[in-house]
Motif scaffolding. Structure first.
Motif, PDB file in Angstrom:
ATOM      1  N   GLY A   1       0.809  -1.226   0.000  1.00  0.00           N
ATOM      2  CA  GLY A   1       0.000   0.000   0.000  1.00  0.00           C
ATOM      3  C   GLY A   1       0.833   1.262   0.000  1.00  0.00           C
ATOM      4  N   ILE A   2       2.042   1.167  -0.584  1.00  0.00           N
ATOM      5  CA  ILE A   2       2.930   2.338  -0.653  1.00  0.00           C
ATOM      6  C   ILE A   2       2.780   2.990  -2.029  1.00  0.00           C
ATOM      7  N   LYS A   3       2.533   4.302  -2.042  1.00  0.00           N
ATOM      8  CA  LYS A   3       2.416   5.030  -3.307  1.00  0.00           C
ATOM      9  C   LYS A   3       3.828   5.408  -3.772  1.00  0.00           C
ATOM     10  N   LEU A   4       4.122   5.021  -5.008  1.00  0.00           N
ATOM     11  CA  LEU A   4       5.484   5.230  -5.528  1.00  0.00           C
ATOM     12  C   LEU A   4       5.410   6.016  -6.833  1.00  0.00           C
ATOM     13  N   GLN A   5       6.172   7.104  -6.890  1.00  0.00           N
ATOM     14  CA  GLN A   5       6.290   7.823  -8.162  1.00  0.00           C
ATOM     15  C   GLN A   5       6.894   6.897  -9.211  1.00  0.00           C
ATOM     16  N   LYS A   6       6.562   7.082 -10.472  1.00  0.00           N
ATOM     17  CA  LYS A   6       7.094   6.237 -11.552  1.00  0.00           C
ATOM     18  C   LYS A   6       8.559   6.604 -11.817  1.00  0.00           C
ATOM     19  N   ILE A   7       9.447   5.603 -11.716  1.00  0.00           N
ATOM     20  CA  ILE A   7      10.861   5.820 -12.068  1.00  0.00           C
ATOM     21  C   ILE A   7      11.016   5.458 -13.547  1.00  0.00           C
ATOM     22  N   ARG A   8      11.419   6.454 -14.356  1.00  0.00           N
ATOM     23  CA  ARG A   8      11.436   6.266 -15.815  1.00  0.00           C
ATOM     24  C   ARG A   8      12.848   5.922 -16.314  1.00  0.00           C
ATOM     25  N   ILE A   9      12.865   5.048 -17.296  1.00  0.00           N
ATOM     26  CA  ILE A   9      14.133   4.671 -17.934  1.00  0.00           C
ATOM     27  C   ILE A   9      14.022   4.994 -19.414  1.00  0.00           C
ATOM     28  N   GLY A  10      15.038   5.651 -19.959  1.00  0.00           N
ATOM     29  CA  GLY A  10      15.032   6.002 -21.388  1.00  0.00           C
ATOM     30  C   GLY A  10      16.243   5.407 -22.082  1.00  0.00           C
ATOM     31  N   LEU A  11      16.044   4.961 -23.319  1.00  0.00           N
ATOM     32  CA  LEU A  11      17.129   4.367 -24.116  1.00  0.00           C
ATOM     33  C   LEU A  11      17.306   5.194 -25.382  1.00  0.00           C
ATOM     34  N   ARG A  12      18.518   5.705 -25.604  1.00  0.00           N
ATOM     35  CA  ARG A  12      18.779   6.445 -26.849  1.00  0.00           C
ATOM     36  C   ARG A  12      20.057   5.938 -27.498  1.00  0.00           C
ATOM     37  N   THR A  13      19.899   5.336 -28.681  1.00  0.00           N
ATOM     38  CA  THR A  13      21.041   4.905 -29.508  1.00  0.00           C
ATOM     39  C   THR A  13      20.774   5.398 -30.919  1.00  0.00           C
ATOM     40  N   GLY A  14      21.603   4.977 -31.847  1.00  0.00           N
ATOM     41  CA  GLY A  14      21.402   5.360 -33.248  1.00  0.00           C
ATOM     42  C   GLY A  14      20.102   4.823 -33.828  1.00  0.00           C
ATOM     43  N   ASP A  15      19.523   3.810 -33.175  1.00  0.00           N
ATOM     44  CA  ASP A  15      18.284   3.199 -33.681  1.00  0.00           C
ATOM     45  C   ASP A  15      17.019   3.831 -33.095  1.00  0.00           C
ATOM     46  N   THR A  16      17.169   4.785 -32.164  1.00  0.00           N
ATOM     47  CA  THR A  16      15.995   5.378 -31.500  1.00  0.00           C
ATOM     48  C   THR A  16      15.243   6.293 -32.472  1.00  0.00           C
ATOM     49  N   THR A  17      13.921   6.157 -32.524  1.00  0.00           N
ATOM     50  CA  THR A  17      13.100   6.943 -33.465  1.00  0.00           C
ATOM     51  C   THR A  17      12.919   8.371 -32.956  1.00  0.00           C
ATOM     52  N   SER A  18      12.542   9.277 -33.879  1.00  0.00           N
ATOM     53  CA  SER A  18      12.297  10.684 -33.511  1.00  0.00           C
ATOM     54  C   SER A  18      11.161  10.773 -32.503  1.00  0.00           C
ATOM     55  N   TYR A  19      10.147   9.913 -32.666  1.00  0.00           N
ATOM     56  CA  TYR A  19       8.992   9.903 -31.758  1.00  0.00           C
ATOM     57  C   TYR A  19       9.457   9.587 -30.332  1.00  0.00           C
ATOM     58  N   GLU A  20      10.334   8.555 -30.204  1.00  0.00           N
ATOM     59  CA  GLU A  20      10.817   8.162 -28.866  1.00  0.00           C
ATOM     60  C   GLU A  20      11.674   9.266 -28.244  1.00  0.00           C
ATOM     61  N   LYS A  21      12.463   9.957 -29.094  1.00  0.00           N
ATOM     62  CA  LYS A  21      13.298  11.063 -28.591  1.00  0.00           C
ATOM     63  C   LYS A  21      12.415  12.203 -28.065  1.00  0.00           C
ATOM     64  N   ALA A  22      11.357  12.528 -28.821  1.00  0.00           N
ATOM     65  CA  ALA A  22      10.443  13.604 -28.421  1.00  0.00           C
ATOM     66  C   ALA A  22       9.732  13.237 -27.116  1.00  0.00           C
ATOM     67  N   LYS A  23       9.382  11.950 -26.989  1.00  0.00           N
ATOM     68  CA  LYS A  23       8.691  11.462 -25.789  1.00  0.00           C
ATOM     69  C   LYS A  23       9.580  11.657 -24.550  1.00  0.00           C
ATOM     70  N   MET A  24      10.895  11.435 -24.747  1.00  0.00           N
ATOM     71  CA  MET A  24      11.844  11.587 -23.636  1.00  0.00           C
ATOM     72  C   MET A  24      11.904  13.026 -23.141  1.00  0.00           C
ATOM     73  N   LEU A  25      11.748  13.982 -24.057  1.00  0.00           N
ATOM     74  CA  LEU A  25      11.797  15.391 -23.658  1.00  0.00           C
ATOM     75  C   LEU A  25      10.557  15.773 -22.847  1.00  0.00           C
ATOM     76  N   LYS A  26       9.402  15.157 -23.202  1.00  0.00           N
ATOM     77  CA  LYS A  26       8.162  15.433 -22.459  1.00  0.00           C
ATOM     78  C   LYS A  26       8.213  14.808 -21.070  1.00  0.00           C
ATOM     79  N   ASN A  27       8.658  13.551 -21.024  1.00  0.00           N
ATOM     80  CA  ASN A  27       8.778  12.828 -19.752  1.00  0.00           C
ATOM     81  C   ASN A  27      10.222  12.359 -19.580  1.00  0.00           C
TER      82      ASN A  27
END
Length: 876
Positions: A123-149
């Motif tokens: 019953g512990i409320k936990l903020q979401k810990i986010r992990i992001g992956l950026r390599t040469g294969d990462t799409t523009s959409y995924e990169k933009a998503k990382m800037l938002k979150n």
């Protein structure tokens, strides 16, 4: 123990200390998964928690990755519980391997999901810990998503990290970076590592907090130097060398009992029979071959000879295969769907490839660190046995493998080479820094010099790069335009042009593009007939006049134009260089010295007059078995090889260079200098150049790890040796490489890295051929302007220090000058046993395997007859 002013050995911490600092959720998760902390974790977790820089060197399968992340996850979970996680990057994880990054991503997401699940149960409320992956294969959409979150843990490669450091919105997320993890640090002894070292200093300058630097490495040496590379100049770092008593089962095997008295069929069938027998006894086997061609050959032969055993359960893995195919092989390995995978070098690094229980090394891996890395792929888990089998097919390979297996068992590691003051990498990074903001030139110089790779950078070299980038060398007529501006009054420097960021982001990186060279028979009109292709690496190794084999025919190399190599056909001369030469790994200097030491100790045994006959043989064989941890048949084969060399000629070793003169179809002078190919490349070019200057033409040269030879009618070796010394070696070799293919190609690589040549511009991609043509014209123009133009200077440095080893060659000459290494001349009618493989290597493409075996048999017979004759004379 303090190993350097700032570098200190880490101490093992108590289990209770770690348990006390763990958040209850993290503690419950950890002990639900693991029984106890690994040794790596006892060294690392508390130090990361206490925010101390640390380098952790441990064998594969010791929980290094979790060591680096456990304290960080603990910190993030404690913040998430209090709802205090900010929208910023807390931790950057960088690895040179994209595949490893995917692994880490998965291996971090899963624990966090499990911790979230435990939190929900309690019953512990936990903020979401986010992990992001950026390599040469990462799409523009995924990169933009990382800037938002923004990700709290950012996983990336050295190249993608450099790109984010010039991306305005991303930079804002780096102002509070608290941890930087550099994984696979042992694979960064190259320009990628140099590049990363400046990126780390740029990050340090950006962040308002001094980030903790955590380095993870397989077995590596020297640890002090690697630690300094990790943290930069004048910063403290703890070093944890985890010496796990992991059981290793290493043996050297031969398919046949006698490597000389055999035939083609026996050698072939016994080799593959032995491999099949080993594979069938184990669940999953990985075979390392050293070359891509050998990888394909081994798979074909196993399938042909044992069609019922190998169908869909065998696969290849090497760099020439597509990314999708390699990923598929890795996935099948993890799932246990493959019986055997054959690879060149691409499976050496730390990606998770599941449960391997045997590694076969087909031929010497050329360094003890590489042997340990490869064998460590088997028995990947902490308490499993790492099992490795060297399989050898010739006598030099036998001796080399025996010593490398001894070094692996004794955990002797050869030293890593980290390039210094690379002016092409510096150019690219300065351009990136200028895109980010306007800099004070002195502040920029100060930050760059904090990198270990640039701590000795001179102000003159730094300013020469600024001059090149700001257009002071007037190369506009060659389409090399200024990329930055420099105001000498305000001492400020900044980017030039609206396209700067696009140019930088589309041309970033240090790995050179390579291609194939068309081989064309010269017809005088510049056209000619194409007869095939060779790879660029091979072209680097040859010089005008060299003879090589392509498609079973001999050709003499004349010159290149762009991506075409012009040759002469109908050549009577024998080949001077084998086609596989470019792919062969060079023997490390440290491993070469160990083999040289073994030779010296064996010579001492043979020189012992106190014992003779069969009892002497037994005593020496027993000593070889004990010294090398090898079996009877291997020790006996080593004994026979050295017995023949000792009785026919002399045994060269680490303190004795043997110069052997004999007459074949021409005069041969063989230098037995077992210091590795990188050193022998320097020495042979220097001596060959001085002889060429004396007689007015090029000399035929052949080199290997064990030595080098010259062939020709007139070989003034003694005069060349009198002229050469440690003081003039660099000048002589710089002259010797001036007009070579190796310098031309390396200049192109450096020109691309320094952005003199743009691979991509306004959506147009420049082919390797066009890059080479442009670099040829650039090099001609630069030679007229200044021999010290920074990028030409860097190409020379790269050839002499990274490709070759001018420093170690200089060391050898100093020891010769001081008499600590003696040079002895011997004259013989035939090449001695130790000289045979070296002299024969050029013929290897032309000779059928049975011809080579018969030739070696014949030479062996003649050498043995000569030994018998000598003994009769000495008795009389």
């Amino acid at each position: 123990m303090e190993t350097q002013e700032y570098i200190v050995e880490a101490e093992l911490r108590k289990v209770s200390e770690i348990v006390d600092i763990l958040d209850p959720l993290v503690k419950e998760w950890f002990f639900g998964k693991f029984k106890d902390f690994s040794e790596s974790q006892l060294y690392g977790v508390m130090n990361v928690y206490e925010r101390k820089n640390i380098l952790i060197s441990a064998p594969t399968g010791n929980g290094k990755t979790l060591t680096s992340f456990l304290a960080i996850l603990n910190y993030l979970v404690s913040l998430a519980k209090k709802n205090e996680l900010e929208d910023k990057v807390y931790c950057i994880y960088s690895s040179p391997l994209k595949a490893l990054n995917n692994d880490i991503y998965v291996n971090l997401v899963r624990p966090l999901e499990e911790i979230e699940f435990l939190a929900s149960i309690h019953g512990i409320k936990l903020q979401k810990i986010r992990i992001g992956l950026r390599t040469g294969d990462t799409t523009s959409y995924e990169k933009a998503k990382m800037l938002k979150n923004p990700p709290h843990i950012f996983i990336t490669t050295p190249e993608s990290l450099a790109i984010t450091l010039t991306t305005k919105k991303f930079i804002e997320l780096f102002y509070g970076v608290e941890y930087i993890i550099i994984d696979e640090i042992h694979s960064l002894g190259n320009k990628r590592g140099v590049y990363l070292s400046i990126s780390l200093e740029r990050l340090e300058e950006l962040s308002k907090i001094n980030p903790v630097r955590i380095g993870l490495s397989a077995t590596i040496a020297p640890l002090e130097e690697v630690a300094r590379f990790l943290v930069g100049v004048n910063r403290p770092c703890l070093v944890a060398e985890v010496k796990v008593n992991k059981k290793m089962d290493i043996k050297v095997l031969t398919g046949v009992s006698d490597l000389i008295d055999t035939d083609k069929y026996d050698l072939h069938s016994s080799l593959y029979g032995l491999m099949d027998k080993l594979i069938q006894k184990h669940k999953t086997t990985v075979i390392f071959t050293n070359t891509r061609a050998a990888t394909e050959r081994v798979i074909n032969h196993l399938k042909e000879m044992f069609p019922n055993s190998y169908t869909e359960n065998i696969g290849a893995h090497h760099s020439a295969l597509s990314k999708e195919y390699r990923f598929d092989i890795e996935d099948k390995l993890r799932k246990g769907e493959l019986k055997v995978v054959v690879t060149s070098t691409s499976l050496e690094l730390g990606i998770d490839i599941g449960s391997i229980d045997l590694v076969i090394l087909l031929g010497s891996p050329k360094s003890s660190a590489r042997a340990l890395q490869r064998i460590g792929r088997s028995g990947h888990k902490l308490h499993d046995v790492s099992k490795g089998r060297f399989i050898v097919t010739d006598r030099d390979d036998l001796v080399e493998s025996v010593i490398l297996s001894k070094d692996a068992i004794e955990r002797k590691i050869d030293r890593i080479h980290i390039p210094k003051n690379c002016l092409d990498v510096l150019s690219q990074q300065i351009y990136g820094m200028c895109i980010n903001k306007i800099w004070d030139i002195n502040e920029m110089f100060r930050i760059i010099k904090k990198s270990y790779c640039y701590e000795n950078l001179s102000r003159a070299d730094f300013m020469s790069v600024i001059s090149y980038l700001s257009g002071e060398y007037a190369l506009e007529h060659r389409n090399v335009y200024a990329k930055i501006w420099y105001d000498k009054d305000s001492k400020e420097v900044g980017k030039r042009g609206k396209l700067a960021r696009v140019i930088y982001m589309t041309n970033i990186g240090t790995i050179p593009e390579e291609s194939f060279i068309s081989v064309v028979i010269s017809s005088g009109d510049g056209k000619g007939n194409k007869v095939g292709v060779i790879d660029e690496g091979f072209l680097e190794k040859i010089k005008a006049g060299d003879v090589f084999v392509l498609g079973g025919k001999k050709y003499q190399f004349m010159y290149t134009k762009g991506m075409k190599a012009y040759v002469r056909a109908d050549i009577k001369r024998n080949p001077t260089i084998p086609s596989w030469f470019s792919e062969m790994l060079p023997l490390s200097f440290d491993s070469a010295l160990e083999i040289g030491k073994f030779r010296r100790l064996l010579e001492k045994k043979f020189l012992d007059k106190g014992i003779s006959g069969q009892s002497k043989k037994k005593k020496i064989v027993d000593w070889i078995k004990e010294y090398c941890y090898c079996g009877n048949s291997v020790a006996d084969a080593v004994y026979r090889y050295f017995y023949e060399q000792y009785n026919y000629s002399k045994i060269p070793h680490d303190r004795k260079i043997l110069v052997e003169h004999y007459k074949g179809e021409k005069n041969y002078v063989v230098f037995h200098s077992l210091y590795g190919r990188r050193v022998n490349d320097v020495l042979s070019r220097a001596i060959g150049y001085l002889m060429g200057q004396k007689i007015g033409r090029d000399i035929e040269i052949g080199i290997s790890d064990n030595g080098f030879y010259f062939a020709g009618e007139n070989l003034p070796v003694d005069e060349a040796m009198k002229l050469l010394n440690s003081g003039n070696l660099r000048d002589v070799v710089e002259e010797a490489i001036l007009k070579t293919e190796v310098l031309k190609r390396r200049f192109r690589h450096c020109a691309a890295r320094s952005l003199m040549i743009l691979r991509n511009y306004k959506g147009q991609r420049k082919s390797v051929g066009k890059q080479q043509m442009k670099s040829f014209f650039l090099m001609s123009a630069i030679n007229k302007i200044s021999k010290d133009f920074p990028i030409l200077k860097e190409a020379r440095r790269e050839v002499l220090e990274d490709l070759m080893d001018i420093d170690k060659a200089c060391e050898i000459l100093k020891l010769v000058d001081s008499g600590q290494i003696v040079v002895e001349n011997v004259h013989s009618e035939l090449p001695s046993p130790f000289a045979l493989n070296l002299v024969l290597q050029g013929y290897s493409d032309l000779m059928k395997i049975e011809d080579k075996i018969n030739f070696l048999k014949r030479m062996h017979k003649e050498v043995m007859q000569s030994i018998v004759k000598k003994r009769r004379i000495s008795k009389n």
